[in-house]
Design an enzyme around this catalytic site. Structure first.
Site, PDB file in Angstrom:
ATOM      1  N   HIS A 158     -12.346  -5.523   7.892  1.00 48.12           N
ATOM      2  CA  HIS A 158     -13.016  -5.165   6.641  1.00 48.12           C
ATOM      3  C   HIS A 158     -14.212  -4.269   6.958  1.00 48.12           C
ATOM      4  O   HIS A 158     -15.222  -4.314   6.284  1.00 48.12           O
ATOM      5  CB  HIS A 158     -13.488  -6.402   5.869  1.00 48.12           C
ATOM      6  CG  HIS A 158     -12.392  -7.309   5.411  1.00 48.12           C
ATOM      7  ND1 HIS A 158     -11.765  -8.209   6.244  1.00 48.12           N
ATOM      8  CD2 HIS A 158     -11.775  -7.438   4.201  1.00 48.12           C
ATOM      9  CE1 HIS A 158     -10.830  -8.862   5.574  1.00 48.12           C
ATOM     10  NE2 HIS A 158     -10.813  -8.417   4.336  1.00 48.12           N
ATOM     11  N   GLU A 208       0.799  -1.219   0.000  1.00 46.62           N
ATOM     12  CA  GLU A 208       0.000   0.000   0.000  1.00 46.62           C
ATOM     13  C   GLU A 208       0.838   1.278   0.000  1.00 46.62           C
ATOM     14  O   GLU A 208       0.482   2.272  -0.645  1.00 46.62           O
ATOM     15  CB  GLU A 208      -0.973   0.015   1.175  1.00 46.62           C
ATOM     16  CG  GLU A 208      -2.157  -0.945   1.026  1.00 46.62           C
ATOM     17  CD  GLU A 208      -1.809  -2.398   1.304  1.00 46.62           C
ATOM     18  OE1 GLU A 208      -0.707  -2.670   1.832  1.00 46.62           O
ATOM     19  OE2 GLU A 208      -2.632  -3.275   0.975  1.00 46.62           O
TER      20      GLU A 208
END
Lengths: 327, 334
Positions: free
Chosen positions: A128, A59
């Site tokens: 999530h 990322e």
């Protein structure tokens, strides 16, 4: 005009912008194959793998490379697969993207867009489900958008891509396919930093954003049907910079403010809204500025029973409206 | 412009270019010394300099095309900035936090080099954050069909940061025109190389990313230049990245707020001073009849005169207008 889901609207906005301006390209994990939510479906076929670029699973490099590409004349749209996984890129966003323009006295700029699905309610467990907007709303130099409707998503994503500053574009993942809405095929933009009054009312101002907008509208309809309480619902849409004037004007009219957000209550963005109302509309208030948000536990537990216990929902919001209205 | 040299071992550089190399190295050394002096005089709040790194910095930057190739520097890279075209005046204006500083107008700490025209991208202080920017810049060059090269500079401490791995990996996958330059001065503030990595030559890591890595004597400007020139040619020809590790030594404390006596002996520093890049190159220039001792003295006098004039200018230059402190958080719309 067609009815579309939010994820279709996101995809349309990306596709339109890539057709309109060849400097626009997307990069991220799995974007080439359409992404786990299908937000980039078909882009590689139309624009090739250079402009719909699969990256290694890293990322900080995704955002860091986007920053570099923006320095060298492109308009990158970086996708982070889940907001919960953006934390390794925090340094790049906060130290670099947000500060480049200021620290160089305006000489360099960083026109990147970072898209990421956020939010709970889909049994995503603690990794999530997170809401991340407060981290970034705290940082000068970033714009932060939270969308949960198809129409807003398309118009605001286009604005984000065209904005000369770094923009965090947070898409509520539960809203991706929750409902359809009419979305114009033609080009339109929604200005960043402008709230939408989604329901007019006179007895109370309810300030919210993201998925909680839909839940708040449901709750407002229920309570008004029961006892006639008339609630004005404002969807901030952008949390940084946020539309203070719209909120304050409404509170001056209604005299009551209820703030609803999905994130943990302490230090959540609603705290900033509450403080501003308390400071700038104090003499108009006839009830306590009140917040409904998730309690301070990691968002969100996986089990439906536990998740439902934690997250705000239309029933909890309706209860909050009734309590504040009774003041 | 490049004339073939008849000086053996000069890597094809002309006598004028060799003298220019020495001039930039001496300038870098002396700007660093001047900043530390101004700091001790209470004039500049902070100094971070690179005395000892001159061969590595000047040698690599000399292989780049200023204004075309991109430099992603870190806070020790005075020699890179000066070689690419920033001036002692630019650096001293930044040191004193003056309004006119092209680095930042008094916003960033000094030695956070920046020039849009010279493609020296404004840097920050968290180490290694600039490395993926070089990769992104090279990615854009590739997408736009441009033959520019991006050079990322970082230290041996920064080499341990995860994003360096992420960046090298991404650059390797797409065979991007990036050169990774690690200025290995053997200390990350007080932490020695042996505590930073279990290997001796960091350049062997390049193998894991699918491109060449080379370790050079970072105090030998011609060796560094040779490695950089080859890397630039590779990158420009579309043959992908190179990792250059230049082994050198920081002759001064980490910053004006560090006391290096607490972690290394004076004897060690003195040994490295004898092996320093300036004295070595000066000797080489004399021995190869590129410049006589008196000609080198003239080069040094010219550099000192430039630094003196820059100091005078920067000290007299106005500080920023406080009313501008709120500007440039966001791009100001026309």
């Amino acid at each position: 005009m067609a009815e579309k889901t939010m994820v279709e609207a996101v995809r349309d906005a990306l596709c339109d912008e890539m057709r309109r301006d060849e400097r626009v390209f997307v990069l991220g994990e799995d974007v080439g194959g359409g992404g786990v939510f299908r937000a980039t479906d078909g882009l590689r076929d139309e624009f090739g793998e250079d402009r719909c670029m699969d990256t290694p699973l890293a990322e900080a490099a995704i955002v860091g490379a986007a920053i570099g590409a923006s320095i060298n004349g492109l308009l990158p749209v970086a996708e982070i697969q889940f907001a919960d996984f953006i934390h390794p890129a925090f340094d790049q966003i906060v130290s670099e993207a947000a500060r480049l323009h200021y620290r160089s006295n305006g000489a360099w700029s960083c026109p990147i867009t970072v898209r990421t699905p956020y939010g709970a309610g889909i049994h995503g467990g603690p990794y999530h489900s997170q809401s991340i907007e407060a981290f970034y709303a705290h940082v000068p130099g970033l714009k932060v958008i939270c969308v949960a409707s198809p129409y807003d998503a398309k118009g605001l994503l286009k604005s984000a891509i065209r904005d000369p500053n770094p923009v965090m574009f947070l898409e509520h993942k539960k809203a991706y396919r929750l409902f359809r809405e009419e979305v114009p095929d033609e080009d339109y933009t929604i200005p960043i930093g402008v709230a939408a009054t989604k329901r007019e009312g006179n007895d109370m101002t309810l300030v919210t954003y993201g998925l909680m907008t839909r839940y708040s509208l449901e709750a407002a309809d229920v309570v008004e049907g029961d006892d006639g309480t008339s609630v004005e619902v404002i969807d901030l849409r952008t949390v940084s910079p946020w539309d203070k004037e719209c909120v304050l004007e409404s509170v001056r009219k209604t005299g009551k403010a209820l703030i609803v957000y999905e994130d943990n209550i302490s230090g959540g963005f609603g705290a900033e809204v509450a403080a501003t109302i308390a400071q700038d509309a104090f003499e108009f208030l006839d009830g306590p500025v009140t917040r409904i948000a998730s309690p301070d536990v990691p968002l969100a537990p996986y089990s439906s029973v536990l998740e439902e216990q934690i997250l705000p929902n239309p029933e909890k919001i309706a209860d909050g409206i009734r309590k504040l209205a009774a003041f | 412009m490049v004339s073939v040299s008849d000086v053996p071992g000069a890597q094809g550089l002309s006598k004028d270019q060799l003298r220019e190399l020495y001039y930039k190295m001496f300038l870098a050394r002396s700007v660093g010394e001047r900043e530390r002096m101004l700091n001790r005089m209470g004039k500049g709040p902070f100094a971070v300099t690179g005395e000892g790194h001159e061969a590595t910095q000047v040698g690599t930057a000399f292989a780049m095309t200023p204004g075309k190739d991109w430099a992603l520097t870190y806070y020790r890279d005075i020699g890179v900035a000066l070689t690419l075209g920033m001036t002692p005046r630019d650096l001293l204006l930044a040191h004193l936090g003056r309004a006119e500083s092209i680095e930042s107008g008094g916003r960033n700490m000094p030695s956070h080099f920046s020039s849009v025209d010279l493609r020296i991208v404004s840097g920050s202080a968290p180490v290694a954050t600039q490395v993926p920017h070089a990769v992104g810049i090279a990615l854009a060059s590739k997408l736009r069909g441009l033959d520019e090269v991006a050079v990322a500079y970082f230290g041996d401490g920064a080499a341990s940061v995860g994003v360096v791995h992420e960046s090298m990996n991404l650059a390797g996958v797409h065979r991007l025109a990036v050169i990774f330059v690690c200025e290995n001065n053997q200390y990350a503030i007080s932490v020695p190389a042996s505590k930073q990595a279990a290997i001796t030559d960091l350049s062997i890591r390049a193998q894991g990313y699918g491109f060449p890595g080379v370790t050079v004597d970072g105090n030998d400007v011609l060796a560094v230049y040779s490695a950089a020139k080859e890397a630039v040619e590779r990158a420009r020809n579309g043959d992908g990245p190179t990792f250059i590790e230049a082994k050198t030594y920081r002759l001064v404390p980490h910053t004006s707020d560090d006391d290096d006596r607490r972690y290394r002996s004076r004897e060690e520093v003195e040994e490295w001073e004898k092996k320093g890049p300036l004295i070595r190159f000066r000797t080489w220039l004399e021995e190869n009849d590129v410049a006589s001792a008196s000609e080198i003295d003239e080069i040094e006098a010219k550099a000192m005169a430039e630094i003196d004039a820059a100091t005078e200018y920067a000290e007299a230059a106005p500080t920023p207008d406080p009313a501008t402190a709120m500007r440039h958080v966001f791009v100001e719309e026309e």
